[in-house]
Design an enzyme around this catalytic site. Structure first.
Site, mmCIF file in Angstrom:
data_model
loop_
_atom_site.group_PDB
_atom_site.id
_atom_site.type_symbol
_atom_site.label_atom_id
_atom_site.label_comp_id
_atom_site.label_asym_id
_atom_site.label_seq_id
_atom_site.Cartn_x
_atom_site.Cartn_y
_atom_site.Cartn_z
ATOM 1 N N HIS A 11 0.836 -1.205 0.000
ATOM 2 C CA HIS A 11 0.000 0.000 0.000
ATOM 3 C C HIS A 11 0.867 1.251 0.000
ATOM 4 O O HIS A 11 2.062 1.209 0.294
ATOM 5 C CB HIS A 11 -0.959 0.008 1.197
ATOM 6 C CG HIS A 11 -0.339 0.410 2.498
ATOM 7 N ND1 HIS A 11 -0.941 1.271 3.376
ATOM 8 C CD2 HIS A 11 0.831 0.066 3.083
ATOM 9 C CE1 HIS A 11 -0.171 1.444 4.438
ATOM 10 N NE2 HIS A 11 0.914 0.722 4.287
ATOM 11 N N CYS A 74 3.905 5.388 5.538
ATOM 12 C CA CYS A 74 3.963 4.182 6.372
ATOM 13 C C CYS A 74 5.405 3.684 6.457
ATOM 14 O O CYS A 74 6.180 3.850 5.516
ATOM 15 C CB CYS A 74 3.077 3.094 5.772
ATOM 16 S SG CYS A 74 3.045 1.554 6.714
ATOM 17 N N GLN A 92 -7.021 -2.554 10.022
ATOM 18 C CA GLN A 92 -8.240 -1.786 10.230
ATOM 19 C C GLN A 92 -9.304 -2.262 9.247
ATOM 20 O O GLN A 92 -9.002 -2.663 8.126
ATOM 21 C CB GLN A 92 -7.948 -0.301 10.049
ATOM 22 C CG GLN A 92 -7.035 0.246 11.137
ATOM 23 C CD GLN A 92 -6.653 1.689 10.897
ATOM 24 O OE1 GLN A 92 -7.488 2.500 10.520
ATOM 25 N NE2 GLN A 92 -5.386 2.009 11.111
ATOM 26 N N SER A 115 -5.741 5.540 9.879
ATOM 27 C CA SER A 115 -4.338 5.874 9.624
ATOM 28 C C SER A 115 -4.178 6.952 8.567
ATOM 29 O O SER A 115 -3.178 7.671 8.559
ATOM 30 C CB SER A 115 -3.562 4.625 9.175
ATOM 31 O OG SER A 115 -3.521 3.692 10.213
ATOM 32 N N HIS A 118 -5.287 5.503 1.646
ATOM 33 C CA HIS A 118 -4.452 4.464 1.049
ATOM 34 C C HIS A 118 -4.885 4.156 -0.378
ATOM 35 O O HIS A 118 -6.048 4.332 -0.738
ATOM 36 C CB HIS A 118 -4.621 3.120 1.772
ATOM 37 C CG HIS A 118 -4.574 3.148 3.243
ATOM 38 N ND1 HIS A 118 -3.497 2.680 3.960
ATOM 39 C CD2 HIS A 118 -5.488 3.540 4.174
ATOM 40 C CE1 HIS A 118 -3.738 2.778 5.253
ATOM 41 N NE2 HIS A 118 -4.938 3.297 5.410
#
Length: 124
Positions: A11, A74, A92, A115, A118
């Site tokens: 991702h 990330c 998640q 977060s 994505h």
């Protein structure tokens, strides 16, 4: 077709000020808006779809990793965005649902999680 118990995915994450931890290896204090993060991911996704169309899956996979190494917020960026293999309940919910709904080699739409924003490439 039954759902797999595990998938592998890479991702690219763009965090924003409302992310659960608005900091990354790239930026210790992320202040951009969610809309800015979405815009950045939309642009990256459009570029990746163009690469897929002209160069195929291998070109997409290589370009995805190259972009993730530079652009992703990330820690997986150092691995080209590779998250490895994971099962249900490990990510998640929105991220998990998107990952498990993709076919191998398929690029997700924009995915919004706590977060950040994505795009996901399912690799297994």
């Amino acid at each position: 077709m039954s759902q797999p118990n595990q998938v592998a995915a890479s991702h690219i994450l763009k965090k924003h000020a409302g992310s659960r931890r608005p900091a990354s290896w790239r930026n210790p204090r992320i202040t951009q808006s969610k809309e800015e993060a979405i815009s950045q991911i939309e642009k990256i996704r459009a570029d990746l779809l163009q690469i897929l169309e002209t160069g195929g899956y291998e070109a997409l996979k290589d370009a995805f990793a190259d972009i993730a190494r530079v652009e992703s917020d990330c820690g997986s960026a150092e691995r080209g965005g590779d998250l490895g293999v994971f099962g249900r309940g490990q990510m998640q919910k929105s991220f998990e649902d998107a990952s498990f709904s993709l076919n191998v080699g398929e690029l997700s739409d924009i995915v919004d999680s706590d977060s950040g924003i994505h795009i996901i490439l399912r690799t297994m």
